[in-house]
Design a protein around this motif. Sequence first.
Motif, PDB file in Angstrom:
ATOM      1  N   ASN A  50      46.327  47.053  47.016  1.00  0.00           N
ATOM      2  CA  ASN A  50      46.147  46.600  45.646  1.00  0.00           C
ATOM      3  C   ASN A  50      45.657  47.745  44.760  1.00  0.00           C
ATOM      4  O   ASN A  50      46.108  47.909  43.621  1.00  0.00           O
ATOM      5  CB  ASN A  50      45.146  45.437  45.629  1.00  0.00           C
ATOM      6  N   TYR A  51      44.753  48.572  45.304  1.00  0.00           N
ATOM      7  CA  TYR A  51      44.256  49.716  44.533  1.00  0.00           C
ATOM      8  C   TYR A  51      45.336  50.768  44.337  1.00  0.00           C
ATOM      9  O   TYR A  51      45.388  51.434  43.299  1.00  0.00           O
ATOM     10  CB  TYR A  51      43.032  50.328  45.220  1.00  0.00           C
ATOM     11  N   VAL A  52      46.178  50.932  45.344  1.00  0.00           N
ATOM     12  CA  VAL A  52      47.307  51.856  45.191  1.00  0.00           C
ATOM     13  C   VAL A  52      48.224  51.374  44.068  1.00  0.00           C
ATOM     14  O   VAL A  52      48.648  52.154  43.193  1.00  0.00           O
ATOM     15  CB  VAL A  52      48.093  51.983  46.511  1.00  0.00           C
ATOM     16  N   SER A  63      54.528  50.714  26.247  1.00  0.00           N
ATOM     17  CA  SER A  63      53.328  50.377  27.009  1.00  0.00           C
ATOM     18  C   SER A  63      53.391  48.915  27.427  1.00  0.00           C
ATOM     19  O   SER A  63      54.045  48.095  26.764  1.00  0.00           O
ATOM     20  CB  SER A  63      52.070  50.621  26.170  1.00  0.00           C
ATOM     21  N   SER A  64      52.720  48.593  28.521  1.00  0.00           N
ATOM     22  CA  SER A  64      52.690  47.209  28.982  1.00  0.00           C
ATOM     23  C   SER A  64      51.859  46.327  28.066  1.00  0.00           C
ATOM     24  O   SER A  64      52.002  45.112  28.070  1.00  0.00           O
ATOM     25  CB  SER A  64      52.122  47.137  30.403  1.00  0.00           C
ATOM     26  N   ALA A  65      50.968  46.925  27.285  1.00  0.00           N
ATOM     27  CA  ALA A  65      50.065  46.211  26.365  1.00  0.00           C
ATOM     28  C   ALA A  65      49.104  45.279  27.093  1.00  0.00           C
ATOM     29  O   ALA A  65      48.476  44.427  26.470  1.00  0.00           O
ATOM     30  CB  ALA A  65      50.869  45.429  25.332  1.00  0.00           C
ATOM     31  N   THR A  99      44.594  45.591  35.269  1.00  0.00           N
ATOM     32  CA  THR A  99      43.887  46.457  36.223  1.00  0.00           C
ATOM     33  C   THR A  99      42.451  45.988  36.435  1.00  0.00           C
ATOM     34  O   THR A  99      41.902  46.143  37.525  1.00  0.00           O
ATOM     35  CB  THR A  99      43.889  47.918  35.754  1.00  0.00           C
ATOM     36  N   GLY A 100      41.851  45.401  35.418  1.00  0.00           N
ATOM     37  CA  GLY A 100      40.519  44.835  35.595  1.00  0.00           C
ATOM     38  C   GLY A 100      40.535  43.700  36.610  1.00  0.00           C
ATOM     39  O   GLY A 100      39.650  43.603  37.477  1.00  0.00           O
ATOM     40  N   TYR A 101      41.549  42.839  36.527  1.00  0.00           N
ATOM     41  CA  TYR A 101      41.696  41.768  37.517  1.00  0.00           C
ATOM     42  C   TYR A 101      41.909  42.353  38.904  1.00  0.00           C
ATOM     43  O   TYR A 101      41.345  41.867  39.903  1.00  0.00           O
ATOM     44  CB  TYR A 101      42.885  40.873  37.168  1.00  0.00           C
ATOM     45  N   MET A 102      42.751  43.376  39.009  1.00  0.00           N
ATOM     46  CA  MET A 102      43.062  43.971  40.301  1.00  0.00           C
ATOM     47  C   MET A 102      41.826  44.596  40.944  1.00  0.00           C
ATOM     48  O   MET A 102      41.605  44.464  42.153  1.00  0.00           O
ATOM     49  CB  MET A 102      44.169  45.015  40.138  1.00  0.00           C
ATOM     50  N   LEU A 103      41.018  45.253  40.132  1.00  0.00           N
ATOM     51  CA  LEU A 103      39.798  45.872  40.660  1.00  0.00           C
ATOM     52  C   LEU A 103      38.817  44.812  41.154  1.00  0.00           C
ATOM     53  O   LEU A 103      38.233  44.940  42.233  1.00  0.00           O
ATOM     54  CB  LEU A 103      39.152  46.750  39.589  1.00  0.00           C
ATOM     55  N   ALA A 104      38.626  43.770  40.359  1.00  0.00           N
ATOM     56  CA  ALA A 104      37.685  42.718  40.743  1.00  0.00           C
ATOM     57  C   ALA A 104      38.141  42.006  42.017  1.00  0.00           C
ATOM     58  O   ALA A 104      37.337  41.767  42.930  1.00  0.00           O
ATOM     59  CB  ALA A 104      37.538  41.718  39.600  1.00  0.00           C
ATOM     60  N   VAL A 116      43.203  31.106  35.781  1.00  0.00           N
ATOM     61  CA  VAL A 116      42.989  30.567  37.133  1.00  0.00           C
ATOM     62  C   VAL A 116      43.594  31.475  38.204  1.00  0.00           C
ATOM     63  O   VAL A 116      43.154  31.434  39.359  1.00  0.00           O
ATOM     64  CB  VAL A 116      43.582  29.147  37.271  1.00  0.00           C
ATOM     65  N   ILE A 117      44.570  32.306  37.842  1.00  0.00           N
ATOM     66  CA  ILE A 117      45.202  33.177  38.840  1.00  0.00           C
ATOM     67  C   ILE A 117      44.253  34.292  39.282  1.00  0.00           C
ATOM     68  O   ILE A 117      43.911  34.377  40.474  1.00  0.00           O
ATOM     69  CB  ILE A 117      46.537  33.745  38.319  1.00  0.00           C
ATOM     70  N   PRO A 118      43.784  35.160  38.366  1.00  0.00           N
ATOM     71  CA  PRO A 118      42.856  36.201  38.829  1.00  0.00           C
ATOM     72  C   PRO A 118      41.517  35.638  39.301  1.00  0.00           C
ATOM     73  O   PRO A 118      40.942  36.124  40.278  1.00  0.00           O
ATOM     74  CB  PRO A 118      42.692  37.099  37.597  1.00  0.00           C
TER      75      PRO A 118
END
Length: 201
Positions: free
Chosen positions: A26-28, A47-49, A55-60, A136-138
Motif C-alpha cells: 500500500n505504501y509503495v 492532476s488527480s485533484a 494518500t492520507g487514507y492510504m497512510l492511515a 465508510v470505505i477508508p
Amino acid sequence: MLRFATQLRRGATAVAAFMAWVAGWNYVACALFITGDIVGRNVFGVSSAATVEITGYMLACGIAWALAHTLACRAHIRVDVLVTRMPLRLRAPLHLFSLALLIAFAAFTAWVAWELVDESALFDAHDNSALRVPMVIPQGLWAVGITAFLAMTLVLMLEGTLALLLGQPEQLDRLLGSRTIDDEAEEALEAVAMAREGSTT
C-alpha cells in the motif's frame, strides 16, 4: 489448552503478517501515486485533484493494518528499563499487566473506530475531494486494522495467561518480553540465509 492457544496465536500471526504485507505494498502504491501526480502536474498539466485525501487514507490504513504484526513481532517501542532487570517471577506478571492496559486502549480505539464508520454510514458522508469518496470505505479499512490489533492482543493475553497459570513463565517472557540481542542476531542470520537462497535460485 496451552497448545491450542499457541496454535491460535500462530494463526493470528500469519493473518497479521499478510495484513502487514498488504500495508507495505500500500505504501509503495502511495509513493507511485504521489510521484505520478507530481509528474502529471509538472509535465502534462493534469492532476488527480485528490492526492492529499487519498494518500492520507492510504497512510492511515497502512499504519492500522501493520499494528497487529508489529505487536506479534515485538517490534513496538517499549520503555521497560526496570522490568528487564527484575527476576522472572516478577517480570512475567508485569508483562500481562502491560498487555492488559494495551487491550483496554485497543478496545476503546476499535469501539471509537466502528462508531465513526457507523456515523459516516448513517449520514452518507463523503470527503471534499473531486472523487467524493464515501467515508465508510477508508474509515472501514482503518477500523479493520484496529480490530485486528485488538484481536492480536487478546490472543496474546490468552496464551500468556495460560503459560503463567501452568507454571511456564519462560514461555510468557519469550512471548511478551522485549526483544533481546540474541533475537536480533537470529533475525539477521535468517535474513542473510533467505538472501543467499534467493541469489542461488
